[in-house]
Design a protein around this motif. Sequence first.
Motif, PDB file in Angstrom:
ATOM      1  N   PRO A  84      51.579  38.453  35.215  1.00  0.00           N
ATOM      2  CA  PRO A  84      50.063  39.289  34.968  1.00  0.00           C
ATOM      3  C   PRO A  84      48.886  39.015  35.794  1.00  0.00           C
ATOM      4  O   PRO A  84      48.334  39.757  36.096  1.00  0.00           O
ATOM      5  N   ALA A  87      48.975  40.591  39.099  1.00  0.00           N
ATOM      6  CA  ALA A  87      49.046  42.169  38.932  1.00  0.00           C
ATOM      7  C   ALA A  87      47.443  42.456  38.796  1.00  0.00           C
ATOM      8  O   ALA A  87      46.751  43.301  39.485  1.00  0.00           O
ATOM      9  N   ILE A  88      46.551  41.485  37.884  1.00  0.00           N
ATOM     10  CA  ILE A  88      45.478  41.546  37.906  1.00  0.00           C
ATOM     11  C   ILE A  88      44.514  41.449  38.849  1.00  0.00           C
ATOM     12  O   ILE A  88      43.604  42.095  39.400  1.00  0.00           O
ATOM     13  N   LEU A  90      45.524  41.670  42.187  1.00  0.00           N
ATOM     14  CA  LEU A  90      45.835  42.831  43.116  1.00  0.00           C
ATOM     15  C   LEU A  90      44.872  43.995  42.564  1.00  0.00           C
ATOM     16  O   LEU A  90      44.319  44.787  43.683  1.00  0.00           O
ATOM     17  N   VAL A  91      44.750  44.294  41.164  1.00  0.00           N
ATOM     18  CA  VAL A  91      44.032  45.494  40.865  1.00  0.00           C
ATOM     19  C   VAL A  91      42.468  45.309  41.166  1.00  0.00           C
ATOM     20  O   VAL A  91      41.890  46.185  41.960  1.00  0.00           O
ATOM     21  N   GLU A  92      42.061  43.912  41.041  1.00  0.00           N
ATOM     22  CA  GLU A  92      40.542  43.860  41.255  1.00  0.00           C
ATOM     23  C   GLU A  92      40.249  43.833  42.629  1.00  0.00           C
ATOM     24  O   GLU A  92      39.217  44.028  43.147  1.00  0.00           O
ATOM     25  N   LEU A  95      44.022  46.542  45.681  1.00  0.00           N
ATOM     26  CA  LEU A  95      45.296  46.861  46.375  1.00  0.00           C
ATOM     27  C   LEU A  95      46.433  47.192  45.216  1.00  0.00           C
ATOM     28  O   LEU A  95      47.107  46.528  44.815  1.00  0.00           O
ATOM     29  N   THR A  96      46.417  48.558  45.114  1.00  0.00           N
ATOM     30  CA  THR A  96      47.239  49.209  44.155  1.00  0.00           C
ATOM     31  C   THR A  96      48.877  49.539  44.540  1.00  0.00           C
ATOM     32  O   THR A  96      49.559  49.964  43.789  1.00  0.00           O
ATOM     33  N   LEU A  97      48.954  49.171  45.875  1.00  0.00           N
ATOM     34  CA  LEU A  97      50.255  49.350  46.512  1.00  0.00           C
ATOM     35  C   LEU A  97      50.853  50.734  46.066  1.00  0.00           C
ATOM     36  O   LEU A  97      51.968  50.661  45.417  1.00  0.00           O
TER      37      LEU A  97
ATOM     38  N   MET B 188      43.941  43.404  28.563  1.00  0.00           N
ATOM     39  CA  MET B 188      44.835  43.874  29.694  1.00  0.00           C
ATOM     40  C   MET B 188      45.708  42.466  29.806  1.00  0.00           C
ATOM     41  O   MET B 188      46.742  42.838  29.705  1.00  0.00           O
ATOM     42  N   LEU B 192      49.701  42.494  29.476  1.00  0.00           N
ATOM     43  CA  LEU B 192      50.700  42.276  30.464  1.00  0.00           C
ATOM     44  C   LEU B 192      51.405  41.014  30.230  1.00  0.00           C
ATOM     45  O   LEU B 192      52.739  41.012  30.302  1.00  0.00           O
ATOM     46  N   VAL B 196      55.548  40.791  29.661  1.00  0.00           N
ATOM     47  CA  VAL B 196      56.448  39.723  30.315  1.00  0.00           C
ATOM     48  C   VAL B 196      57.499  39.197  29.261  1.00  0.00           C
ATOM     49  O   VAL B 196      58.549  39.044  29.564  1.00  0.00           O
ATOM     50  N   LYS B 223      42.540  50.664  35.592  1.00  0.00           N
ATOM     51  CA  LYS B 223      42.852  49.417  35.987  1.00  0.00           C
ATOM     52  C   LYS B 223      43.972  48.725  35.511  1.00  0.00           C
ATOM     53  O   LYS B 223      45.148  48.189  36.196  1.00  0.00           O
ATOM     54  N   THR B 226      47.200  50.614  36.394  1.00  0.00           N
ATOM     55  CA  THR B 226      47.576  50.336  37.759  1.00  0.00           C
ATOM     56  C   THR B 226      48.342  48.810  37.603  1.00  0.00           C
ATOM     57  O   THR B 226      49.365  48.571  38.270  1.00  0.00           O
ATOM     58  N   ALA B 227      47.700  48.004  36.910  1.00  0.00           N
ATOM     59  CA  ALA B 227      48.304  46.613  36.939  1.00  0.00           C
ATOM     60  C   ALA B 227      49.852  46.600  36.023  1.00  0.00           C
ATOM     61  O   ALA B 227      50.596  45.835  36.528  1.00  0.00           O
ATOM     62  N   ARG B 229      51.751  49.046  36.288  1.00  0.00           N
ATOM     63  CA  ARG B 229      52.574  49.664  37.130  1.00  0.00           C
ATOM     64  C   ARG B 229      53.048  48.579  38.152  1.00  0.00           C
ATOM     65  O   ARG B 229      54.241  48.648  38.627  1.00  0.00           O
ATOM     66  N   LEU B 230      52.295  47.946  38.666  1.00  0.00           N
ATOM     67  CA  LEU B 230      52.554  46.751  39.585  1.00  0.00           C
ATOM     68  C   LEU B 230      53.627  45.820  38.808  1.00  0.00           C
ATOM     69  O   LEU B 230      54.433  45.234  39.644  1.00  0.00           O
ATOM     70  N   MET B 231      53.333  45.502  37.702  1.00  0.00           N
ATOM     71  CA  MET B 231      54.550  44.596  37.009  1.00  0.00           C
ATOM     72  C   MET B 231      55.798  45.400  36.920  1.00  0.00           C
ATOM     73  O   MET B 231      56.782  44.638  36.482  1.00  0.00           O
TER      74      MET B 231
END
Lengths: 128, 282
Positions: A84, A87-88, A90-92, A95-97, B188, B192, B196, B223, B226-227, B229-231
Amino acid sequence: MDRIPILRMGEFLLVTIQVDMHDELAMRLQDDLTNAIQTKGAKGVLIDISAMEMVDSFIGRMIADISGMAQILDAKTVLVGMQPAVAITLVELGLTLPGVATALNVDRGMQLLRRSMDDGDDDASFQR
Amino acid sequence: MKNTTISDAFGKRRADIQAIWTKQLTSAAGSAKGRLSSTELEQQARQFLELFHPAVQSNQLDDINGSEWLEVRAFLEDLSRRRVLAGFSSDETALFIFSLKRVLFDILKDESAGDAMQMADHFWQMNVLLDKLGLHTVKSYQRTREEVINRQQHELLELSTPVVKLWDGILALPMIGTLDSARTQVVMESLLQKIVETESQIAIIDITGVPTVDTLVAQHLIKTVTALRLMGADCIISGVRPQIAQTIVHLGVDLHGVTTKANLADALALALKRSGIAFTKK
């Protein structure tokens, strides 16, 4: 000289990043991985970053780069196990890949890769 | 010289002051019945005078920030804190000091024995002093009140972000109230973390209880999505009301790549479909 091991699991490759990444290690990984995809004919790459607790823009870009390189070599990349906090961050960092597939853990990532193999080469269906 | 006289008068008539003041406090405290007993009031008055007397004798009547007034200030701070917690209003709290004015003026009038100039001087000094103490009391009252509010806000923040499990692998987060940066951050993080812990693949954020969505709130939502999705999890936003849909379009917020549904039921149906779960009617 330490390097990150690349394990072969069937037609997929598994990379587990457990140490702090630095420039040289990242370059070496890109080198090793692209070579491994070529020589072993891998169709998918799983990058497990569940042990990574910190991330910076450099690593974020490196992951996006690796994914792009694998794509060109006709292998799909799935990024698995992002924490987590990572992820936070990267978003900040913004970089949302985009274009990098993600999964909760290696198991799920493997399922995702298998499904995309079954569906054929249609890239659109890869993004669930 | 004048100060000594105030201090003298105070020393001489202290018992009287205490008696009259206590009586006044008790009669004025009619509205505060039940929250403070008359014995407590009497005790507080006595304690205050015990600290007030040496402070007056120190002849530092102009400045209550000095060390002579340290104990008096501490006492008043403690008093206002206790009164905040007991539910007193600010004027009821300030009245504790201001009711002393009348008593002291009467005593000073008696003691000055007709010397009008001296009496006026004493009145003014005492007036300024008690005003300062009163303001200090109100200030501490306010500070304690703010502490209480801050604490409650913090508690509310933690209470207001429950993550519920709707199905195996499907989490829901019903958001209620206005979203700001601090809250979204907490939301958030807890979402998240829960993803997990439960290894859930789909999260539904329900914004039925969010009164307004502006660009900032939309930004926060994007945001979070997106977070997630990254996970490796999917996110569906549900409970978008017609007005909110209009606002989002008018603001030009780009919600592409974010799945939105009008209500939670639709979102759950979609989540179940994505998980490969189907229901049939018997």
